[in-house]
Scaffold this motif. Structure first.
Motif, PDB file in Angstrom:
ATOM      1  N   UNK A 193      41.446  51.315  37.740  1.00  0.00           N
ATOM      2  CA  UNK A 193      41.573  50.638  38.811  1.00  0.00           C
ATOM      3  C   UNK A 193      40.769  49.317  38.878  1.00  0.00           C
ATOM      4  N   UNK A 194      41.499  48.204  38.769  1.00  0.00           N
ATOM      5  CA  UNK A 194      40.866  46.708  38.662  1.00  0.00           C
ATOM      6  C   UNK A 194      40.783  46.247  40.108  1.00  0.00           C
ATOM      7  N   UNK A 195      39.704  45.827  40.434  1.00  0.00           N
ATOM      8  CA  UNK A 195      39.359  45.362  41.756  1.00  0.00           C
ATOM      9  C   UNK A 195      39.541  43.569  41.552  1.00  0.00           C
ATOM     10  N   UNK A 196      39.960  43.130  40.487  1.00  0.00           N
ATOM     11  CA  UNK A 196      40.125  41.639  40.088  1.00  0.00           C
ATOM     12  C   UNK A 196      38.754  40.957  40.577  1.00  0.00           C
ATOM     13  N   UNK A 197      37.813  41.421  40.030  1.00  0.00           N
ATOM     14  CA  UNK A 197      36.408  40.689  40.071  1.00  0.00           C
ATOM     15  C   UNK A 197      36.687  39.469  39.533  1.00  0.00           C
ATOM     16  N   UNK A 198      35.916  38.394  40.174  1.00  0.00           N
ATOM     17  CA  UNK A 198      35.938  37.080  39.646  1.00  0.00           C
ATOM     18  C   UNK A 198      35.074  36.781  38.377  1.00  0.00           C
ATOM     19  N   UNK A 199      33.990  37.727  37.934  1.00  0.00           N
ATOM     20  CA  UNK A 199      33.247  37.424  36.665  1.00  0.00           C
ATOM     21  C   UNK A 199      33.305  38.706  35.884  1.00  0.00           C
ATOM     22  N   UNK A 200      34.336  39.513  36.198  1.00  0.00           N
ATOM     23  CA  UNK A 200      34.290  40.873  35.337  1.00  0.00           C
ATOM     24  C   UNK A 200      35.812  40.989  34.835  1.00  0.00           C
ATOM     25  N   UNK A 201      36.530  40.051  34.058  1.00  0.00           N
ATOM     26  CA  UNK A 201      38.050  40.178  34.175  1.00  0.00           C
ATOM     27  C   UNK A 201      38.492  41.171  33.179  1.00  0.00           C
ATOM     28  N   UNK A 202      39.540  41.647  33.447  1.00  0.00           N
ATOM     29  CA  UNK A 202      40.335  42.671  32.592  1.00  0.00           C
ATOM     30  C   UNK A 202      40.990  41.877  31.467  1.00  0.00           C
ATOM     31  N   UNK A 203      40.443  41.512  30.642  1.00  0.00           N
ATOM     32  CA  UNK A 203      40.894  40.337  29.616  1.00  0.00           C
ATOM     33  C   UNK A 203      41.320  39.198  30.173  1.00  0.00           C
ATOM     34  N   UNK A 204      41.694  37.996  29.359  1.00  0.00           N
ATOM     35  CA  UNK A 204      42.360  36.992  29.855  1.00  0.00           C
ATOM     36  C   UNK A 204      43.555  36.769  29.837  1.00  0.00           C
ATOM     37  N   UNK A 205      44.413  36.525  28.730  1.00  0.00           N
ATOM     38  CA  UNK A 205      45.788  36.264  28.710  1.00  0.00           C
ATOM     39  C   UNK A 205      46.432  37.724  28.869  1.00  0.00           C
ATOM     40  N   UNK A 206      45.935  38.526  27.835  1.00  0.00           N
ATOM     41  CA  UNK A 206      46.632  39.922  27.839  1.00  0.00           C
ATOM     42  C   UNK A 206      45.430  41.069  28.504  1.00  0.00           C
ATOM     43  N   UNK A 207      45.903  41.663  29.612  1.00  0.00           N
ATOM     44  CA  UNK A 207      44.949  42.673  29.900  1.00  0.00           C
ATOM     45  C   UNK A 207      44.442  43.752  29.115  1.00  0.00           C
ATOM     46  N   UNK A 208      43.074  43.905  28.913  1.00  0.00           N
ATOM     47  CA  UNK A 208      42.561  45.283  28.372  1.00  0.00           C
ATOM     48  C   UNK A 208      43.243  46.483  28.403  1.00  0.00           C
ATOM     49  N   UNK A 209      42.991  46.863  29.866  1.00  0.00           N
ATOM     50  CA  UNK A 209      43.386  47.790  30.389  1.00  0.00           C
ATOM     51  C   UNK A 209      44.693  48.007  31.245  1.00  0.00           C
ATOM     52  N   UNK A 210      45.556  49.139  31.069  1.00  0.00           N
ATOM     53  CA  UNK A 210      46.608  49.011  32.104  1.00  0.00           C
ATOM     54  C   UNK A 210      45.872  49.469  33.254  1.00  0.00           C
ATOM     55  N   UNK A 211      46.330  48.722  34.355  1.00  0.00           N
ATOM     56  CA  UNK A 211      45.572  48.767  35.584  1.00  0.00           C
ATOM     57  C   UNK A 211      46.216  48.979  36.884  1.00  0.00           C
ATOM     58  N   UNK A 212      46.051  49.331  37.951  1.00  0.00           N
ATOM     59  CA  UNK A 212      46.400  49.469  39.318  1.00  0.00           C
ATOM     60  C   UNK A 212      45.120  48.068  39.605  1.00  0.00           C
ATOM     61  N   UNK A 213      46.154  47.046  39.991  1.00  0.00           N
ATOM     62  CA  UNK A 213      45.192  45.905  40.645  1.00  0.00           C
ATOM     63  C   UNK A 213      45.353  45.513  41.944  1.00  0.00           C
ATOM     64  N   UNK A 214      44.233  45.225  42.483  1.00  0.00           N
ATOM     65  CA  UNK A 214      44.213  44.624  43.939  1.00  0.00           C
ATOM     66  C   UNK A 214      42.873  43.695  44.139  1.00  0.00           C
ATOM     67  N   UNK A 215      42.904  42.625  44.644  1.00  0.00           N
ATOM     68  CA  UNK A 215      41.905  41.773  44.761  1.00  0.00           C
ATOM     69  C   UNK A 215      40.714  42.057  46.173  1.00  0.00           C
ATOM     70  N   UNK A 216      39.673  42.581  45.568  1.00  0.00           N
ATOM     71  CA  UNK A 216      38.673  42.855  46.646  1.00  0.00           C
ATOM     72  C   UNK A 216      38.212  41.548  47.320  1.00  0.00           C
ATOM     73  N   UNK A 217      38.052  40.184  46.574  1.00  0.00           N
ATOM     74  CA  UNK A 217      37.979  38.941  47.211  1.00  0.00           C
ATOM     75  C   UNK A 217      38.997  38.675  48.371  1.00  0.00           C
ATOM     76  N   UNK A 218      40.228  39.144  48.099  1.00  0.00           N
ATOM     77  CA  UNK A 218      41.383  38.870  49.188  1.00  0.00           C
ATOM     78  C   UNK A 218      40.937  39.667  50.362  1.00  0.00           C
ATOM     79  N   UNK A 219      40.759  41.083  50.173  1.00  0.00           N
ATOM     80  CA  UNK A 219      40.293  41.867  51.250  1.00  0.00           C
ATOM     81  C   UNK A 219      39.257  41.325  51.958  1.00  0.00           C
ATOM     82  N   UNK A 220      38.330  40.774  51.339  1.00  0.00           N
ATOM     83  CA  UNK A 220      37.200  40.312  52.040  1.00  0.00           C
ATOM     84  C   UNK A 220      37.599  39.277  53.134  1.00  0.00           C
ATOM     85  N   UNK A 221      38.389  38.159  52.742  1.00  0.00           N
ATOM     86  CA  UNK A 221      39.041  37.166  53.449  1.00  0.00           C
ATOM     87  C   UNK A 221      39.830  37.606  54.452  1.00  0.00           C
TER      88      UNK A 221
END
Length: 341
Positions: free
Chosen positions: A276-304
């Motif tokens: 599960x990837x929380x889409x952390x701003x300083x701990x990215x799941x790769x750059x152009x190609x994801x390292x891990x297959x992931x379920x992704x949701x932005x925790x920063x957006x949840x904060x907003x």
């Protein structure tokens, strides 16, 4: 520019402008938007002290952070959530009050915030099974929003959450579709609500395929790299080891990858891993190609979203508890592949 000058430019009374900026419901939406746009255009910054005196509000939102002995909430996810919430507070002239307290003084901390009047509302972090903080805050009459949901709590309350159950159901189904049948779950601590829901999603997918849960294939641990490593090593040493793993965070996933590589295997070929990837701003799941297959949701957006919801409650725009369920994306990366016999 002061309030009177802004009011003069808008041909409105200072009282109307002040009420519009502070979200009073008696000011219609069109006027509120017009005033907000003018405030942005002229870079108007309201006098927080004057607002406090005029409205009786503290102009601050509280976050009480327990230093739990088994679950450290001050973690990378919390930091990104706070960054998102802080954007909304700053935009609306609110301060943030963080109170880091021992577990056994958490209730007292909330009661002191109420008695001192130092905050207008609070955001509750890390909801647990039958979370006692929710009825406490209802009793105290403090506006609050929960980041997550609390299984077992029946009374209505405001919350923002990701659909953890559906996310982990989809992750497990994806691995089944790749031909995997032995799928291990490396979960967070299961007195936490998100972990309860993730396990249910995993078990739902097993049941749909007629597969009984295997206790040896499920682990509940603190979400650290070391815990992910130990859980994966133990599962991979079983007589019938898993060919795929689902981990509750990227950090646990990194530990699982280390375990796979220590055994001379390759992630994505010999053992598939989904995180599960929380889409952390300083701990990215790769750059152009994801390292891990992931379920992704932005925790920063949840904060907003949580901050915006809470300010709506404080300002009287929301009169009943609101709910916002975010859906996680399934992102395909290099950590999964078809089952190999």
């Amino acid at each position: 520019m002061n309030l009177k000058e802004l009011a003069r430019k808008l041909d409105l009374s200072p009282t109307t402008v002040s009420r519009a900026l502070n979200g009073y419901p008696e000011v219609n939406a069109a006027t509120r938007e017009r005033v907000a746009e003018a405030a942005r255009r002229y870079n108007y910054q309201p006098n927080t002290r004057a607002i406090r005196l005029a409205t009786g509000r503290a102009m601050a939102i509280g976050h009480v952070i327990p230093l739990a002995t088994r679950h450290e909430i001050v973690n990378p996810v919390f930091a990104d959530f706070i960054a998102g919430a802080g954007e909304i507070y700053s935009r609306n002239g609110y301060d943030m009050l963080l109170s880091v307290v021992p577990d056994d003084t958490e209730e007292r901390a909330y009661r002191e915030l109420k008695s001192r009047g130092t905050v207008d509302g609070v955001i509750v972090h890390g909801p647990r099974l039958n979370d006692e903080r929710i009825p406490l805050l209802v009793e105290l009459g403090i506006p609050f929003v929960v980041h997550g949901r609390a299984t077992g709590t029946e009374s209505p309350y405001a919350w923002v959450d990701v659909n953890n159950r559906r996310a982990f159901q989809r992750a497990t189904e994806f691995l089944f579709d790749l031909g995997h049948r032995r799928i291990g779950l490396i979960n967070g601590l299961e007195f936490m609500d998100f972990a309860i829901r993730r396990r249910r999603g995993y078990e739902d997918a097993l049941a749909a395929r007629g597969i009984a849960p295997d206790p040896e294939m499920m682990v509940s641990e603190e979400m650290t790299e070391g815990a992910g490593y130990r859980a994966a090593r133990r599962m991979l040493a079983l007589p019938h080891p898993p060919t795929a793993l689902i981990a509750s965070s990227m950090i646990m996933g990194l530990g699982a990858r280390r375990a796979v590589e220590d055994l001379g295997m390759k992630m994505g070929r010999d053992v598939s891993i989904i995180i599960h990837d929380d889409e952390l701003s300083y701990m990215r799941n790769g750059e152009d190609v994801p390292i891990f297959t992931a379920t992704r949701s932005s925790v920063r957006e949840a904060g907003r979203l949580a901050a915006d919801m809470l300010l709506g409650m404080v300002q009287g725009k929301l009169t009943s508890p609101a709910e916002h369920l975010m859906e996680a994306e399934l992102i395909i990366g290099g950590s999964t592949g078809p089952y190999r016999s």
